[in-house]
Design a protein around this motif. Structure first.
Motif: not given
Lengths: 473, 283
Positions: A220-221, A224-226, A217
């Motif tokens: 940034d994720a 942004d995603e988690m 992972i």
């Protein structure tokens, strides 16, 4: 004021002849009467400078006073409020260069055995029933912690206590970082580590194993995603240094990380019961004289080496290991070759190590580190016959995350650059602490950094929550 | 834990597993690998990611049963879990030039060409795959490999399929202008002697050649340094600097020697476990 005893209460140790062949903890710990006896030595100074020597600022005289008064729950409460890993720090901290060095009693006598008392309180606490689980997190801001070593564990524990949902991401299949793969069982029993980590899970900290941030992972994720609001990097200093001398890639040459990991994490000493093999040397040379070198050479003896030799280019005075580790190593029969500089590892036709070629050194003028510079003596080359060589000359920070993440500033040594009081990196809401920032240092410095970062993270997230609320109104 | 979705026997000792690993599948690029541990007390071994599907959240690994750990893994079935799986590790493979790219696979290493050659074909390169084995029945994934390249070339030691001879013999013919013609760039994945032979074949012609090394590893993140290899007289950690390197710069003597470091122990361990093989334990 009562007359103070000059000597500290001795720590019971297992017999050197017995312990040098097994992994049972060397120090047996104080019982209550020893602990109370030692606690009475504390002067309860007006200016307790010992606290200044503690990276996590434990109110040292206060918890010691509670021991002397027989109030163990009180002592445990004071200790744990300041240090989330007391059972570990009580065992592995270099107290003689921290709290105990500043102890006023030390000006005339031997300082109070603060480390032994810390361990005693933590071990008492471990025998008590676990309280009910604390309330669910009250703070919505999730924090991700990268690495479950000392910095990450402490940061996670502090944030959980402050009400944040916390997830630790660990690259290995087991938690604890260097506390697991580095420090051997005879110095830090793994059930102590499991207990301390279990307490964090009891607080609600989630631990995800087998995930490498930067690979599995991206950093940034996480945002942004988690949905994490902040990230703490505690990736440690896990990139072993080599000397660059000929023969380092011969079979039978290990970094201390590899040697210790094969045994502590993978249990290669129990091969073939366990599946991971390793070369068990008869004569093992360990290059370096820090705590890791002592751990390595003492481990080598325990897994079957007939001789364990420390090879160090400086003298005993410049050794960086804790006094107690050195003393334990001497008792267990480790041989020390001071002022001895390795220049080549020699091997046989099949590529296996047969010896370590060295030069004798003498001490010259002080170098940039302030220590006397070792200077080679011409014509003094000689070969120490060994079949395993382990390099324990330090680690650089692991570059894996920095290489795969934009905008993380590092210094020339590859250490993450953070604000002195903010613990924040060059990326907003990304914090760091421990060896990833300082380079290879101690467990307690990492713990202190994790604690300060947790406070900074909580403050920043609370401030941004406040500003969101006021904007909303 | 990673659940096995599908298992296929490619040869009696070569097994393909499609494994549920959505985070790994989403992050993988060709050339990378995973590290697995199959049981408590088990060792950590690196395995090249042969293929990946981010939409399905799966990765494909191919295992040849050569030691204790690969045998335990080979004994698992669809529906079983792999105890620990972490990745993707290592650097993605970067092809230095465009044009006619030849992928060479030896033994189960051929599987690793799947995602790589599909990607290189999709980028507009002309692609050839040469795979070799002792005999026809040991050639793996021929249909799948044929789909991801322009030309699939087979070699067998006994001539039961394709050219009778080694992959390097077919490679030399291509370099000499035969078939799809001289390669502009080469990637070889397989046993060390085969990768070394490919490096020697292309050295004189100075054709850029990459190999994917498979050294012993523990953590796969640069922490132990056990996977160090010498490339162009510099020590590299294959786990973080590789595993793909310039074949003409790799010190193969050293790499081969280091890979055999524990051969004696492994043999002893296999003999010990032979009488209580995973298959026997599970019945």
């Amino acid at each position: 004021m009562p007359l103070k005893r000059a000597d500290k209460t001795p720590m019971p140790e297992r017999d050197a002849g017995l312990r040098a062949h097994d992994f049972i903890e060397v120090n047996e710990g104080y019982d209550f009467s020893r602990a109370a006896f030692e606690a009475e030595r504390c002067l309860r100074c007006q200016d307790p400078v010992c606290i200044e020597g503690c990276p996590v600022t434990i109110p040292i005289p206060d918890f010691i006073h509670e021991i002397a008064a027989g109030n163990m729950p009180g002592a445990a409460k004071i200790l744990r409020s300041a240090n989330p890993l007391p059972a570990i720090c009580g065992r592995v901290c270099p107290q003689e260069t921290q709290c105990e060095q500043l102890c006023h009693l030390g000006t005339q006598f031997i300082p109070v055995a603060i480390g032994y008392l810390e361990r005693f309180v933590a071990d008492w606490e471990r025998d008590q029933p676990l309280g009910s689980a604390p309330a669910q997190p009250s703070n919505a801001d999730k924090v991700a912690i990268i690495g479950s070593g000392p910095a990450g564990l402490v940061c996670a524990g502090e944030l959980a206590r402050l009400g944040h949902p916390v997830t630790i991401f660990e690259a290995l299949h087991a938690t604890g970082g260097v506390l697991r793969y580095g420090i051997p069982e005879f110095r830090l029993p793994k059930d102590i580590l499991d207990w301390e980590i279990g307490l964090l899970e009891h607080l609600g900290v989630e631990i995800v194993r087998n995930v490498i941030i930067g690979k599995t992972i991206t950093l940034d994720a996480l945002f942004d995603e988690m949905g994490y609001s902040a990230v703490f990097i505690g990736t440690g200093a896990g990139l072993p240094k080599f000397l660059g001398i000929p023969g380092e890639n011969l079979n039978g040459v290990y970094s201390a990380n590899e040697f210790l990991t094969r045994i502590n994490l993978m249990h290669a000493d129990q091969f073939p019961e366990m599946d991971t093999p390793m070369k068990i040397g008869k004569r093992v040379a360990v290059i370096g004289a820090g705590n890791t070198a002592m751990d390595t050479v003492r481990t080598a003896l325990r897994v079957g080496a007939e001789e364990g030799i420390i090879v160090y280019r400086r003298s005993e005075n410049e050794m960086t290991a804790r006094v107690e580790e050195h003393h334990h190593a001497v008792d267990e029969g480790v041989e020390f070759k001071w002022l001895t500089n390795p220049i080549e590892i020699v091997g046989d036709d099949e590529g296996w190590v047969t010896g370590l070629k060295c030069m004798k050194m003498e001490l010259g003028e002080p170098d940039e580190s302030g220590r006397a510079r070792p200077v080679p003596i011409d014509g003094s080359e000689f070969v120490i016959p060994v079949d395993v060589v382990v390099l324990s000359i330090g680690n650089n920070p692991n570059p894996l995350l920095v290489k795969t993440t934009a905008g993380l500033k590092t210094n020339e040594k590859g250490c993450l650059v953070v604000g002195e009081n903010t613990a924040e990196t060059s990326r907003q809401r990304v914090y760091a602490g421990g060896d990833a920032v300082t380079g290879a240092a101690t467990v307690i410095l990492a713990a202190g950094a994790g604690k300060r970062a947790a406070a900074a993270i909580h403050e920043d997230l609370s401030a941004s929550l406040q500003s969101t609320i006021s904007v909303g109104h | 834990m990673a659940k096995i979705i599908e298992k296929r026997l490619l040869t009696p000792v070569t097994k393909l597993f499609r494994v549920e690993a959505p985070l790994v599948a989403a992050a993988t690029k060709p050339g990378q690998f995973v590290i697995v541990r199959v049981r408590e007390g088990g060792e950590r071994i690196p395995l090249t990611i042969a293929d990946y599907d981010p939409d399905e959240g799966t990765i494909t690994i191919v295992v040849q049963e050569v030691g204790v750990t690969t045998r335990y893994l080979g004994a698992l079935d669809a529906g079983d879990d792999i105890l620990d799986l972490v990745g993707p590790l290592g650097m993605p493979l970067e092809i230095p030039v465009e044009g006619h790219i030849v992928g060479i696979g030896g033994g189960f290493g051929a599987a690793a060409l799947l995602c790589l050659m599909r990607e290189l074909s999709a980028r507009g390169n002309r692609t050839t795959i040469i795979i070799g084995a002792r005999e026809k029945g040991l050639l793996i994934l021929t249909e799948e490999l044929a789909e991801v390249c322009d030309n699939l070339e087979l070699c067998t030691d006994d001539g039961s399929a394709g050219l009778k001879g080694f992959v390097t013999e077919r490679l030399q013919q291509l370099i000499d202008g035969d078939g799809p013609g001289c390669p502009d760039s080469i990637v070889a994945i397989g046993p060390m002697p085969m990768m070394r032979a490919v490096a020697e074949t292309t050295r004189a012609a100075a054709i850029p050649t990459l190999v994917s090394l498979d050294p012993l590893m523990i953590d796969g993140t640069g922490m132990c340094g056990g996977c160090r290899v010498t490339v162009d007289d510099e020590v590299k950690f294959a786990c973080v600097d590789g595993p793909v390197f310039d074949a003409h710069q790799v010190d193969f003597d050293e790499a081969v020697r280091r890979n055999k470091m524990y051969v004696e122990q492994e043999q002893a361990s296999q003999e010990r476990t032979a009488c209580r093989s995973p298959a026997a334990e599970s019945t």
